[in-house]
Design a protein around this motif. Structure first.
Motif, PDB file in Angstrom:
ATOM      1  N   ASP A  31      -1.244  12.691   6.691  1.00 35.77           N
ATOM      2  CA  ASP A  31      -0.869  11.665   7.422  1.00 35.77           C
ATOM      3  C   ASP A  31      -1.199  10.762   6.199  1.00 35.77           C
ATOM      4  OD1 ASP A  31       0.345   9.686   7.894  1.00 35.77           O
ATOM      5  OD2 ASP A  31      -0.822  10.019  10.565  1.00 35.77           O
ATOM      6  N   PRO A  32       0.148  10.505   5.213  1.00 34.56           N
ATOM      7  CA  PRO A  32      -0.273   9.762   4.144  1.00 34.56           C
ATOM      8  C   PRO A  32      -0.686   8.190   4.409  1.00 34.56           C
ATOM      9  CG  PRO A  32       2.038  11.229   3.620  1.00 34.56           C
ATOM     10  CD  PRO A  32       0.949  11.626   5.147  1.00 34.56           C
ATOM     11  N   ASP A  33       0.128   8.181   5.045  1.00 31.81           N
ATOM     12  CA  ASP A  33       0.020   6.549   5.865  1.00 31.81           C
ATOM     13  C   ASP A  33      -1.104   6.116   6.245  1.00 31.81           C
ATOM     14  OD1 ASP A  33       2.955   5.541   5.044  1.00 31.81           O
ATOM     15  OD2 ASP A  33       3.635   6.647   6.279  1.00 31.81           O
ATOM     16  N   ALA A  34      -2.100   6.955   6.980  1.00 30.36           N
ATOM     17  CA  ALA A  34      -3.014   6.343   7.377  1.00 30.36           C
ATOM     18  C   ALA A  34      -3.838   7.065   6.528  1.00 30.36           C
ATOM     19  CB  ALA A  34      -3.099   7.729   8.098  1.00 30.36           C
ATOM     20  N   ILE A  35      -3.784   6.862   5.381  1.00 33.43           N
ATOM     21  CA  ILE A  35      -5.231   7.182   3.483  1.00 33.43           C
ATOM     22  C   ILE A  35      -6.259   5.924   4.230  1.00 33.43           C
ATOM     23  CG2 ILE A  35      -6.174   7.460   1.806  1.00 33.43           C
ATOM     24  CD1 ILE A  35      -3.779   9.049   1.196  1.00 33.43           C
ATOM     25  N   LYS A  36      -7.349   6.571   4.351  1.00 33.54           N
ATOM     26  CA  LYS A  36      -7.743   5.775   4.535  1.00 33.54           C
ATOM     27  C   LYS A  36      -8.871   4.619   2.820  1.00 33.54           C
ATOM     28  CE  LYS A  36      -9.669   5.187   9.118  1.00 33.54           C
ATOM     29  NZ  LYS A  36      -7.783   5.705   9.541  1.00 33.54           N
ATOM     30  N   GLY A  37      -9.304   3.558   2.893  1.00 44.52           N
ATOM     31  CA  GLY A  37     -10.078   3.079   2.083  1.00 44.52           C
ATOM     32  C   GLY A  37      -9.296   2.927   0.884  1.00 44.52           C
ATOM     33  N   GLU A  45       0.538  -0.934   0.002  1.00 44.87           N
ATOM     34  CA  GLU A  45       0.026   0.233  -0.251  1.00 44.87           C
ATOM     35  C   GLU A  45       0.530   1.744   0.157  1.00 44.87           C
ATOM     36  OE1 GLU A  45      -3.066   0.720   0.387  1.00 44.87           O
ATOM     37  OE2 GLU A  45      -3.932  -1.358  -0.885  1.00 44.87           O
ATOM     38  N   GLU A  46       2.320   0.637   0.321  1.00 48.13           N
ATOM     39  CA  GLU A  46       2.848   2.227   0.864  1.00 48.13           C
ATOM     40  C   GLU A  46       3.191   3.231  -0.628  1.00 48.13           C
ATOM     41  OE1 GLU A  46       3.316  -0.230   1.955  1.00 48.13           O
ATOM     42  OE2 GLU A  46       3.023  -0.071   4.153  1.00 48.13           O
ATOM     43  N   LEU A  47       3.254   2.603  -1.398  1.00 49.74           N
ATOM     44  CA  LEU A  47       3.621   3.075  -3.118  1.00 49.74           C
ATOM     45  C   LEU A  47       3.051   4.469  -3.146  1.00 49.74           C
ATOM     46  CD1 LEU A  47       5.580   3.063  -5.243  1.00 49.74           C
ATOM     47  CD2 LEU A  47       4.127   1.725  -6.349  1.00 49.74           C
ATOM     48  N   GLU A  48       1.476   4.240  -3.129  1.00 49.18           N
ATOM     49  CA  GLU A  48       0.778   5.588  -2.952  1.00 49.18           C
ATOM     50  C   GLU A  48       0.973   6.187  -2.231  1.00 49.18           C
ATOM     51  OE1 GLU A  48      -0.523   2.928  -4.412  1.00 49.18           O
ATOM     52  OE2 GLU A  48      -0.163   2.814  -6.778  1.00 49.18           O
ATOM     53  N   GLU A  52      -6.384   4.056  -4.818  1.00 48.39           N
ATOM     54  CA  GLU A  52      -7.679   4.376  -5.136  1.00 48.39           C
ATOM     55  C   GLU A  52      -8.449   6.283  -5.014  1.00 48.39           C
ATOM     56  OE1 GLU A  52      -8.381   0.136  -3.681  1.00 48.39           O
ATOM     57  OE2 GLU A  52      -7.187   1.862  -2.847  1.00 48.39           O
ATOM     58  N   ALA A  53      -7.950   6.337  -3.882  1.00 45.67           N
ATOM     59  CA  ALA A  53      -7.400   7.500  -3.560  1.00 45.67           C
ATOM     60  C   ALA A  53      -6.601   8.145  -3.810  1.00 45.67           C
ATOM     61  CB  ALA A  53      -6.689   7.753  -2.129  1.00 45.67           C
ATOM     62  N   LEU A  54      -5.523   7.943  -5.151  1.00 45.86           N
ATOM     63  CA  LEU A  54      -4.763   8.962  -5.687  1.00 45.86           C
ATOM     64  C   LEU A  54      -5.836   8.799  -7.172  1.00 45.86           C
ATOM     65  CD1 LEU A  54      -1.914  10.090  -6.838  1.00 45.86           C
ATOM     66  CD2 LEU A  54      -1.239   7.993  -7.318  1.00 45.86           C
ATOM     67  N   GLU A  55      -5.970   7.488  -7.702  1.00 45.27           N
ATOM     68  CA  GLU A  55      -6.817   8.004  -9.624  1.00 45.27           C
ATOM     69  C   GLU A  55      -8.107   8.691  -8.592  1.00 45.27           C
ATOM     70  OE1 GLU A  55      -9.114   3.996 -10.941  1.00 45.27           O
ATOM     71  OE2 GLU A  55      -9.926   3.757  -9.109  1.00 45.27           O
ATOM     72  N   ARG A  56      -8.453   8.842  -7.466  1.00 46.48           N
ATOM     73  CA  ARG A  56     -10.135   9.278  -7.416  1.00 46.48           C
ATOM     74  C   ARG A  56      -9.559  11.139  -7.680  1.00 46.48           C
ATOM     75  NH1 ARG A  56     -11.077   6.221  -3.356  1.00 46.48           N
ATOM     76  NH2 ARG A  56     -10.356   7.875  -1.587  1.00 46.48           N
ATOM     77  N   VAL A  57      -8.145  12.007  -7.101  1.00 47.80           N
ATOM     78  CA  VAL A  57      -7.701  12.824  -6.720  1.00 47.80           C
ATOM     79  C   VAL A  57      -7.701  13.087  -8.104  1.00 47.80           C
ATOM     80  CG1 VAL A  57      -5.577  14.253  -6.448  1.00 47.80           C
ATOM     81  CG2 VAL A  57      -6.921  13.001  -4.327  1.00 47.80           C
ATOM     82  N   LEU A  58      -6.929  12.455  -9.033  1.00 48.61           N
ATOM     83  CA  LEU A  58      -6.312  12.785 -10.340  1.00 48.61           C
ATOM     84  C   LEU A  58      -7.765  12.428 -10.947  1.00 48.61           C
ATOM     85  CD1 LEU A  58      -2.683  10.053 -10.620  1.00 48.61           C
ATOM     86  CD2 LEU A  58      -3.130  12.900 -10.293  1.00 48.61           C
ATOM     87  N   LYS A  59      -7.907  11.521 -11.537  1.00 44.48           N
ATOM     88  CA  LYS A  59      -9.297  11.993 -12.187  1.00 44.48           C
ATOM     89  C   LYS A  59     -10.775  13.346 -11.827  1.00 44.48           C
ATOM     90  CE  LYS A  59     -11.794   7.326 -13.120  1.00 44.48           C
ATOM     91  NZ  LYS A  59     -12.421   6.189 -12.759  1.00 44.48           N
ATOM     92  N   LYS A  60     -10.419  13.638 -10.645  1.00 44.55           N
ATOM     93  CA  LYS A  60     -10.662  15.095 -10.226  1.00 44.55           C
ATOM     94  C   LYS A  60     -10.335  15.826 -11.111  1.00 44.55           C
ATOM     95  CE  LYS A  60     -12.920  17.819  -6.209  1.00 44.55           C
ATOM     96  NZ  LYS A  60     -12.476  18.100  -4.590  1.00 44.55           N
ATOM     97  N   ALA A  61      -9.036  15.604 -11.313  1.00 42.89           N
ATOM     98  CA  ALA A  61      -8.149  17.061 -11.574  1.00 42.89           C
ATOM     99  C   ALA A  61      -8.964  16.860 -13.587  1.00 42.89           C
ATOM    100  CB  ALA A  61      -6.721  16.925 -11.077  1.00 42.89           C
ATOM    101  N   GLY A  62      -8.956  15.938 -13.699  1.00 45.46           N
ATOM    102  CA  GLY A  62      -9.208  15.390 -15.382  1.00 45.46           C
ATOM    103  C   GLY A  62      -7.608  14.122 -15.872  1.00 45.46           C
ATOM    104  N   TYR A  63      -6.693  14.672 -14.970  1.00 41.27           N
ATOM    105  CA  TYR A  63      -6.264  12.827 -15.463  1.00 41.27           C
ATOM    106  C   TYR A  63      -6.341  11.163 -15.485  1.00 41.27           C
ATOM    107  CZ  TYR A  63      -3.454  16.967 -15.041  1.00 41.27           C
ATOM    108  OH  TYR A  63      -2.660  18.311 -14.710  1.00 41.27           O
ATOM    109  N   LEU A 106      -6.800   4.893 -13.101  1.00 41.03           N
ATOM    110  CA  LEU A 106      -5.503   5.000 -12.779  1.00 41.03           C
ATOM    111  C   LEU A 106      -4.386   4.021 -13.559  1.00 41.03           C
ATOM    112  CD1 LEU A 106      -3.445   6.792 -11.239  1.00 41.03           C
ATOM    113  CD2 LEU A 106      -3.961   5.337  -9.059  1.00 41.03           C
ATOM    114  N   GLU A 107      -3.863   4.971 -14.611  1.00 37.20           N
ATOM    115  CA  GLU A 107      -2.616   3.727 -15.146  1.00 37.20           C
ATOM    116  C   GLU A 107      -1.491   3.696 -13.864  1.00 37.20           C
ATOM    117  OE1 GLU A 107      -2.668   4.227 -19.274  1.00 37.20           O
ATOM    118  OE2 GLU A 107      -3.503   5.888 -18.851  1.00 37.20           O
TER     119      GLU A 107
END
Length: 127
Positions: free
Chosen positions: A62-68, A30-33, A72-83, A88-89
């Motif tokens: 707290d990057p190490d305590a991101i839930k869910g 999980e740590e990579l993202e 998936e969180a990175l995908e949501r953030v990037l999609k929200k910004a239009g990427y 997520l690739e």
């Protein structure tokens, strides 16, 4: 299968005082993202439309305590910004973000443990 002890290589965890080690065992799952979220500036350099306020938002402080799930969180953030509108690739995002990362400033505790371990291994230091 040859382990580090039979090969003559010393792991950090088995290293005796005043000895150097050559092997640092870490498993990144999980740590990579989370490591990417630890360097929001790197995310923003790769993806400029991501919110400049991302690191201050409660879920990402707290990057190490991101839930869910961090990917998936990175995908949501990037999609929200239009990427990555089709999903997520991971390989592409990893390549794009990692080239901007500043290890010394990363806010992820797990990243800092890994980073310090690598520096210790390179510098042949016992911690």
């Amino acid at each position: 299968m040859t382990n580090s002890l039979s090969s003559g290589l010393i792991t950090k965890s088995s290293c005796q005082k005043d000895k150097s080690f050559q092997v640092l065992n870490r498993i990144v799952v999980e740590e990579l993202e989370a490591w990417f979220f630890g360097d929001v500036q790197a995310i923003r350099q790769a993806y400029p439309k991501v919110s400049a306020n991302l690191a201050n938002q409660q879920p990402y402080r707290d990057p190490d305590a991101i839930k869910g799930g961090t990917w998936e969180a990175l995908e949501r953030v990037l999609k929200k910004a239009g990427y990555h509108p089709g999903g997520l690739e991971k390989y592409k995002a990893s390549s794009e973000i990692s080239k901007y990362m500043n290890p010394q400033l990363n806010r992820s505790t797990s990243f800092q443990v890994f980073y310090r371990g690598l520096l210790d291994c390179i510098n042949n230091k016992q911690v």
